[in-house]
Design a protein around this motif. Sequence first.
Motif, PDB file in Angstrom:
ATOM      1  N   PRO A 132       3.984 -17.504 -43.840  1.00  0.00           N
ATOM      2  CA  PRO A 132       5.041 -17.814 -42.872  1.00  0.00           C
ATOM      3  C   PRO A 132       6.463 -17.513 -43.340  1.00  0.00           C
ATOM      4  N   THR A 133       6.697 -17.498 -44.643  1.00  0.00           N
ATOM      5  CA  THR A 133       8.045 -17.218 -45.157  1.00  0.00           C
ATOM      6  C   THR A 133       8.262 -15.741 -45.468  1.00  0.00           C
ATOM      7  N   GLY A 134       7.275 -14.910 -45.166  1.00  0.00           N
ATOM      8  CA  GLY A 134       7.364 -13.496 -45.504  1.00  0.00           C
ATOM      9  C   GLY A 134       8.083 -12.669 -44.462  1.00  0.00           C
ATOM     10  N   ALA A 135       8.011 -11.351 -44.639  1.00  0.00           N
ATOM     11  CA  ALA A 135       8.661 -10.413 -43.721  1.00  0.00           C
ATOM     12  C   ALA A 135       7.853  -9.122 -43.694  1.00  0.00           C
ATOM     13  N   VAL A 136       8.117  -8.315 -42.681  1.00  0.00           N
ATOM     14  CA  VAL A 136       7.485  -6.995 -42.564  1.00  0.00           C
ATOM     15  C   VAL A 136       8.588  -5.943 -42.626  1.00  0.00           C
ATOM     16  N   GLY A 137       8.626  -5.220 -43.742  1.00  0.00           N
ATOM     17  CA  GLY A 137       9.651  -4.201 -43.946  1.00  0.00           C
ATOM     18  C   GLY A 137       9.202  -2.840 -43.469  1.00  0.00           C
ATOM     19  N   LEU A 138       8.820  -2.760 -42.185  1.00  0.00           N
ATOM     20  CA  LEU A 138       8.406  -1.485 -41.600  1.00  0.00           C
ATOM     21  C   LEU A 138       9.653  -0.695 -41.227  1.00  0.00           C
ATOM     22  N   THR A 139      10.310  -0.157 -42.236  1.00  0.00           N
ATOM     23  CA  THR A 139      11.632   0.453 -42.047  1.00  0.00           C
ATOM     24  C   THR A 139      11.613   1.973 -42.092  1.00  0.00           C
ATOM     25  N   GLY A 140      10.433   2.586 -42.122  1.00  0.00           N
ATOM     26  CA  GLY A 140      10.363   4.039 -42.190  1.00  0.00           C
ATOM     27  C   GLY A 140      10.369   4.535 -43.627  1.00  0.00           C
ATOM     28  N   SER A 193       6.677  14.545 -41.321  1.00  0.00           N
ATOM     29  CA  SER A 193       5.217  14.596 -41.196  1.00  0.00           C
ATOM     30  C   SER A 193       4.575  13.280 -41.620  1.00  0.00           C
ATOM     31  N   LEU A 194       5.005  12.744 -42.769  1.00  0.00           N
ATOM     32  CA  LEU A 194       4.451  11.480 -43.244  1.00  0.00           C
ATOM     33  C   LEU A 194       4.812  10.334 -42.301  1.00  0.00           C
ATOM     34  N   SER A 195       6.032  10.355 -41.768  1.00  0.00           N
ATOM     35  CA  SER A 195       6.449   9.302 -40.843  1.00  0.00           C
ATOM     36  C   SER A 195       5.590   9.312 -39.594  1.00  0.00           C
ATOM     37  N   GLU A 196       5.264  10.485 -39.104  1.00  0.00           N
ATOM     38  CA  GLU A 196       4.433  10.582 -37.905  1.00  0.00           C
ATOM     39  C   GLU A 196       3.023  10.061 -38.184  1.00  0.00           C
ATOM     40  N   GLN A 197       2.494  10.354 -39.365  1.00  0.00           N
ATOM     41  CA  GLN A 197       1.183   9.823 -39.732  1.00  0.00           C
ATOM     42  C   GLN A 197       1.199   8.293 -39.754  1.00  0.00           C
ATOM     43  N   ILE A 198       2.273   7.735 -40.283  1.00  0.00           N
ATOM     44  CA  ILE A 198       2.384   6.278 -40.360  1.00  0.00           C
ATOM     45  C   ILE A 198       2.482   5.672 -38.966  1.00  0.00           C
ATOM     46  N   VAL A 199       3.311   6.248 -38.110  1.00  0.00           N
ATOM     47  CA  VAL A 199       3.450   5.737 -36.743  1.00  0.00           C
ATOM     48  C   VAL A 199       2.102   5.763 -36.029  1.00  0.00           C
ATOM     49  N   GLU A 200       1.379   6.867 -36.151  1.00  0.00           N
ATOM     50  CA  GLU A 200       0.075   6.974 -35.498  1.00  0.00           C
ATOM     51  C   GLU A 200      -0.914   5.966 -36.075  1.00  0.00           C
ATOM     52  N   GLY A 201      -0.898   5.791 -37.407  1.00  0.00           N
ATOM     53  CA  GLY A 201      -1.815   4.854 -38.040  1.00  0.00           C
ATOM     54  C   GLY A 201      -1.536   3.415 -37.654  1.00  0.00           C
ATOM     55  N   LEU A 216       9.979  -0.792 -33.230  1.00  0.00           N
ATOM     56  CA  LEU A 216       9.889  -1.840 -34.241  1.00  0.00           C
ATOM     57  C   LEU A 216      10.420  -1.361 -35.585  1.00  0.00           C
ATOM     58  N   VAL A 217      10.207  -0.078 -35.900  1.00  0.00           N
ATOM     59  CA  VAL A 217      10.755   0.493 -37.128  1.00  0.00           C
ATOM     60  C   VAL A 217      12.280   0.408 -37.091  1.00  0.00           C
ATOM     61  N   ASP A 218      12.869   0.683 -35.937  1.00  0.00           N
ATOM     62  CA  ASP A 218      14.322   0.627 -35.809  1.00  0.00           C
ATOM     63  C   ASP A 218      14.847  -0.804 -35.951  1.00  0.00           C
ATOM     64  N   ARG A 219      14.023  -1.804 -35.564  1.00  0.00           N
ATOM     65  CA  ARG A 219      14.439  -3.203 -35.647  1.00  0.00           C
ATOM     66  C   ARG A 219      14.191  -3.816 -37.014  1.00  0.00           C
ATOM     67  N   ALA A 220      13.240  -3.281 -37.752  1.00  0.00           N
ATOM     68  CA  ALA A 220      12.807  -3.892 -39.020  1.00  0.00           C
ATOM     69  C   ALA A 220      13.928  -3.852 -40.058  1.00  0.00           C
ATOM     70  N   PRO A 221      13.836  -4.760 -41.075  1.00  0.00           N
ATOM     71  CA  PRO A 221      12.717  -5.681 -41.361  1.00  0.00           C
ATOM     72  C   PRO A 221      12.685  -6.873 -40.405  1.00  0.00           C
ATOM     73  N   LEU A 222      11.458  -7.386 -40.180  1.00  0.00           N
ATOM     74  CA  LEU A 222      11.230  -8.468 -39.246  1.00  0.00           C
ATOM     75  C   LEU A 222      10.760  -9.716 -39.979  1.00  0.00           C
ATOM     76  N   ALA A 224       8.545 -13.162 -40.376  1.00  0.00           N
ATOM     77  CA  ALA A 224       7.120 -13.343 -40.124  1.00  0.00           C
ATOM     78  C   ALA A 224       6.850 -13.702 -38.667  1.00  0.00           C
ATOM     79  N   SER A 225       7.612 -14.625 -38.115  1.00  0.00           N
ATOM     80  CA  SER A 225       7.401 -15.041 -36.726  1.00  0.00           C
ATOM     81  C   SER A 225       7.680 -13.894 -35.763  1.00  0.00           C
ATOM     82  N   GLU A 226       8.703 -13.063 -36.057  1.00  0.00           N
ATOM     83  CA  GLU A 226       9.011 -11.914 -35.217  1.00  0.00           C
ATOM     84  C   GLU A 226       7.898 -10.876 -35.293  1.00  0.00           C
ATOM     85  N   ALA A 227       7.357 -10.668 -36.489  1.00  0.00           N
ATOM     86  CA  ALA A 227       6.274  -9.703 -36.666  1.00  0.00           C
ATOM     87  C   ALA A 227       5.026 -10.137 -35.913  1.00  0.00           C
TER      88      ALA A 227
END
Length: 268
Positions: A132-140, A193-201, A216-222, A224-227
């Motif tokens: 619950p205290t964590g975050a998701v750094g899906l920042t590209g 190319s790698l970014s597109e693979q990640i988005v698709e995955g 969500l990548v543009d909004r990150a990091p998020l 835990a509750s936001e994620a």
Amino acid sequence: MVHPVKLLGPFSRLQQRRSGPLILELDLTDGLAEEAPSDAVGQLLARRHQQLRDVVEGIRRGAHDPRVKALVAKIDGRPLGFAKVQEVRDAVASFRAAGKDTVAWAESFGEFGPGTASYYLACAFTEIALVPTGAVGLTGLSVGTTFFGGAAERLGVRFEGGARHEYKNAPNQFTERGYTEPHRENTERLVASLSEQIVEGVAEGRGLTAERVRELVDRAPLLASEAQEAGLVDRLAYRDEVYADLRSRYAPSGPAAEGEAGDATGGG
């Protein structure tokens, strides 16, 4: 004199430990080594690091072992290298294809910093749990290169080497002071190319559209509750809660089952 009936309970529980369902456990927080070093000192320093080949093989063998019911992996924001992440993802996909549960949990994906590659790995699992205290750094993704051309010139060091074409830019790190246009173009295409693979995955693993993942990548990091609200994680839970849930799914039934669920977890 010991009454023989009282011995049946302990023996029954021992049999359950040997033949009961197994949950494979994988800890990726210390990274993965490509192969064991050949020198003695290197082998000593690398003792804590799991070998990529062993991990991948262990997951694939677990997929075909009828005693193994699930795989749980601890993942953090530490970079593993994109090629290693893809190999582990492929192995997890084989495990899932065998109809078995897979759970990834983390204290944080990136600790409010970049955690894209580790979260991309987690998306190969059926479920993702986050403290619950964590975050998701899906920042590209980003790539940085250090150039030593200027330093080498000041030191009077001359690099001898060459490239057959302008896009063969391996020597540039030692000969240039910054990106040449072909080197920049090559790097930008690789990142795209790698970014597109990640988005698709991520989109496939989380049941989202590619457009939504980019948002969500543009909004990150998020947080835990936001994620969780965005569908990037399934639930917020601590380690003991993750394991308790898995054990409860495969706890043996019957009078001898009480207190035995904790023996279901096997080292992976």
